[in-house]
Design an enzyme around this catalytic site. Structure first.
Site, PDB file in Angstrom:
ATOM      1  N   HIS A 148       0.827  -1.206   0.000  1.00  0.00           N
ATOM      2  CA  HIS A 148       0.000   0.000   0.000  1.00  0.00           C
ATOM      3  C   HIS A 148       0.866   1.263   0.000  1.00  0.00           C
ATOM      4  O   HIS A 148       2.033   1.221   0.376  1.00  0.00           O
ATOM      5  CB  HIS A 148      -0.933   0.040   1.224  1.00  0.00           C
ATOM      6  CG  HIS A 148      -2.144  -0.822   1.083  1.00  0.00           C
ATOM      7  ND1 HIS A 148      -2.144  -2.158   1.404  1.00  0.00           N
ATOM      8  CD2 HIS A 148      -3.394  -0.538   0.615  1.00  0.00           C
ATOM      9  CE1 HIS A 148      -3.350  -2.665   1.161  1.00  0.00           C
ATOM     10  NE2 HIS A 148      -4.124  -1.706   0.675  1.00  0.00           N
ATOM     11  N   LYS A 152      -0.674   5.044   4.359  1.00  0.00           N
ATOM     12  CA  LYS A 152      -1.600   4.135   5.059  1.00  0.00           C
ATOM     13  C   LYS A 152      -1.189   3.978   6.518  1.00  0.00           C
ATOM     14  O   LYS A 152      -0.025   3.751   6.823  1.00  0.00           O
ATOM     15  CB  LYS A 152      -1.651   2.772   4.363  1.00  0.00           C
ATOM     16  CG  LYS A 152      -2.694   1.853   4.976  1.00  0.00           C
ATOM     17  CD  LYS A 152      -3.013   0.683   4.078  1.00  0.00           C
ATOM     18  CE  LYS A 152      -4.063  -0.225   4.700  1.00  0.00           C
ATOM     19  NZ  LYS A 152      -5.349   0.445   4.973  1.00  0.00           N
TER      20      LYS A 152
HETATM   21  P1  NAD Z   1      -7.834  10.180   4.205  1.00  0.00           P
HETATM   22  O1  NAD Z   1      -6.985  10.508   5.405  1.00  0.00           O
HETATM   23  O2  NAD Z   1      -7.398  10.682   2.861  1.00  0.00           O
HETATM   24  O3  NAD Z   1      -9.346  10.722   4.462  1.00  0.00           O
HETATM   25  C1  NAD Z   1     -10.036  10.593   5.675  1.00  0.00           C
HETATM   26  C2  NAD Z   1     -10.876  11.857   5.852  1.00  0.00           C
HETATM   27  O4  NAD Z   1     -11.744  11.676   6.961  1.00  0.00           O
HETATM   28  C3  NAD Z   1     -10.038  13.119   6.135  1.00  0.00           C
HETATM   29  O5  NAD Z   1     -10.382  14.141   5.220  1.00  0.00           O
HETATM   30  C4  NAD Z   1     -10.414  13.485   7.562  1.00  0.00           C
HETATM   31  O6  NAD Z   1     -10.402  14.878   7.792  1.00  0.00           O
HETATM   32  C5  NAD Z   1     -11.841  12.917   7.645  1.00  0.00           C
HETATM   33  N1  NAD Z   1     -12.328  12.713   9.009  1.00  0.00           N
HETATM   34  C6  NAD Z   1     -11.663  12.202  10.070  1.00  0.00           C
HETATM   35  N2  NAD Z   1     -12.459  12.213  11.162  1.00  0.00           N
HETATM   36  C7  NAD Z   1     -13.645  12.739  10.794  1.00  0.00           C
HETATM   37  C8  NAD Z   1     -14.867  13.003  11.466  1.00  0.00           C
HETATM   38  N3  NAD Z   1     -15.016  12.753  12.765  1.00  0.00           N
HETATM   39  N4  NAD Z   1     -15.896  13.558  10.769  1.00  0.00           N
HETATM   40  C9  NAD Z   1     -15.774  13.828   9.457  1.00  0.00           C
HETATM   41  N5  NAD Z   1     -14.622  13.603   8.750  1.00  0.00           N
HETATM   42  C10 NAD Z   1     -13.586  13.059   9.406  1.00  0.00           C
HETATM   43  O7  NAD Z   1      -7.977   8.590   4.199  1.00  0.00           O
HETATM   44  P2  NAD Z   1      -8.481   7.651   3.010  1.00  0.00           P
HETATM   45  O8  NAD Z   1      -7.316   7.166   2.217  1.00  0.00           O
HETATM   46  O9  NAD Z   1      -9.620   8.293   2.299  1.00  0.00           O
HETATM   47  O10 NAD Z   1      -8.994   6.374   3.855  1.00  0.00           O
HETATM   48  C11 NAD Z   1      -9.982   6.485   4.849  1.00  0.00           C
HETATM   49  C12 NAD Z   1     -10.214   5.108   5.475  1.00  0.00           C
HETATM   50  O11 NAD Z   1     -10.785   4.225   4.500  1.00  0.00           O
HETATM   51  C13 NAD Z   1      -8.945   4.404   5.973  1.00  0.00           C
HETATM   52  O12 NAD Z   1      -9.248   3.710   7.166  1.00  0.00           O
HETATM   53  C14 NAD Z   1      -8.618   3.418   4.854  1.00  0.00           C
HETATM   54  O13 NAD Z   1      -7.860   2.311   5.286  1.00  0.00           O
HETATM   55  C15 NAD Z   1     -10.020   3.017   4.450  1.00  0.00           C
HETATM   56  N6  NAD Z   1     -10.149   2.426   3.103  1.00  0.00           N
HETATM   57  C16 NAD Z   1     -11.015   1.372   2.996  1.00  0.00           C
HETATM   58  C17 NAD Z   1     -11.262   0.811   1.761  1.00  0.00           C
HETATM   59  C18 NAD Z   1     -12.297  -0.281   1.650  1.00  0.00           C
HETATM   60  O14 NAD Z   1     -12.588  -0.755   0.537  1.00  0.00           O
HETATM   61  N7  NAD Z   1     -12.927  -0.680   2.767  1.00  0.00           N
HETATM   62  C19 NAD Z   1     -10.612   1.302   0.622  1.00  0.00           C
HETATM   63  C20 NAD Z   1      -9.742   2.388   0.755  1.00  0.00           C
HETATM   64  C21 NAD Z   1      -9.525   2.954   2.021  1.00  0.00           C
END
Ligand code: NAD
Length: 259
Positions: A148, A152
């Site tokens: 990744h 991450k």
């Molecule tokens: P990122 O850091 O780019 O985005 C996360 C966003 O959430 C940020 O903008 C942050 O400000 C916001 N946030 C945090 N707390 C918050 C709250 N209380 N209220 C509103 N917004 C809030 O991260 P990302 O790459 O977009 O990944 C996010 C999550 O999704 C990670 O845990 C990642 O591992 C997961 N993910 C899962 C899958 C899947 O298929 N399940 C795929 C990709 C990523």
């Protein structure tokens, strides 16, 4: 039409969800939310929708919300959604036991889809991995390698853990008793039955998972490579369309895809 709230709208996955919603015929953007104090609050998320910072208020009039935020946010968000009877789709990984408990409690009142990976291909791979280890038997050592991007936070990836759980099911064993997450030092010969998971981090890799079946004089590999985060967003929007109106409970992507 199903009305969806997107917390974390300014994140990497948030941007993909907004794009997936623009193209979807069944699910529309109801509200976009970010953390209080985030630079994106007050900016446009889509035509006619501004990024807000009050998730609780954003839930009013919504059918579902889609959470790809951060582990510390997930438990708080799901508890608020349960009070307002808004369905949940949760993709955030690295969840703490407390967040999992919050999801479990919320699922008494609302339907919740939780998946460490929303892509069709990975959910197919989970089934193939279970079937392959059952068919190949104990002579084949199994290892999972995941790669990744450098940002991450959690390791191993939620998807790698789900693959390891599928391999354990295929062998009728408890993963906790046989897992080996990374190796370092004088670890000795590989114990029989071990399920290994190795995490690689770097660059801008969206997500790659390989399952190795290492046998005497032969080896089978199954690999999934995600080319774009849009595959997760499309899967999550599909889950949102599916879960709205379902009875309370916890559901997986297997349920959504009918696998
Ligand atoms: P990122 O850091 O780019 O985005 C996360 C966003 O959430 C940020 O903008 C942050 O400000 C916001 N946030 C945090 N707390 C918050 C709250 N209380 N209220 C509103 N917004 C809030 O991260 P990302 O790459 O977009 O990944 C996010 C999550 O999704 C990670 O845990 C990642 O591992 C997961 N993910 C899962 C899958 C899947 O298929 N399940 C795929 C990709 C990523």
């Amino acid at each position: 039409m199903i009305r969806a709230v997107i917390p974390g709208a300014a994140g990497k996955m948030g941007a993909m969800l907004l794009e997936a919603l623009r193209a979807d015929a069944h699910v529309v953007l109801h509200a976009a939310v970010e953390r209080k104090g985030h630079a994106a609050v007050g900016t446009a998320a889509a035509a006619g929708v501004t990024v807000g910072d009050d998730f609780d208020a954003a839930l009013d009039g919504a059918d579902v919300y889609i959470d790809f935020t951060a582990p510390e946010a997930t438990g708080v968000l799901v508890a608020l959604a349960a009070r307002k009877r808004v369905a949940a789709v949760i993709g955030t990984t690295g969840l703490s036991p407390e967040a999992r408990t919050a999801i479990f409690h919320a699922a008494a009142d609302i339907p919740v889809v939780v998946a460490p990976n929303f892509s069709l291909g990975v959910n197919l791979l989970l089934g193939l991995a279970e079937e392959a280890t059952r068919a190949l038997g104990p002579d084949f050592d199994v290892e999972v390698i995941e790669v990744h991007h450098r940002h991450k936070r959690d390791a191993p990836s939620g998807t790698a853990i789900a693959i390891a759980e599928a391999l354990a099911r295929g062998r009728d064993v408890d993963l906790a008793a046989v897992r080996r997450y990374a190796r370092d030092g004088d670890v000795g010969p590989r114990p029989d039955g071990e399920i290994g998971v190795q995490a690689v981090r770097g660059g801008d890799v969206v997500g790659e998972h390989t399952v190795l079946f290492l046998g005497p004089a032969e080896r089978v590999e199954i690999t999934h490579r995600a080319g774009s985060r849009l595959i997760f967003a499309r899967g999550a929007v599909r889950a949102a369309a599916w879960v709205a109106g379902k009875p309370p409970g916890v559901y997986s992507m297997k349920d959504v895809l009918g696998l």
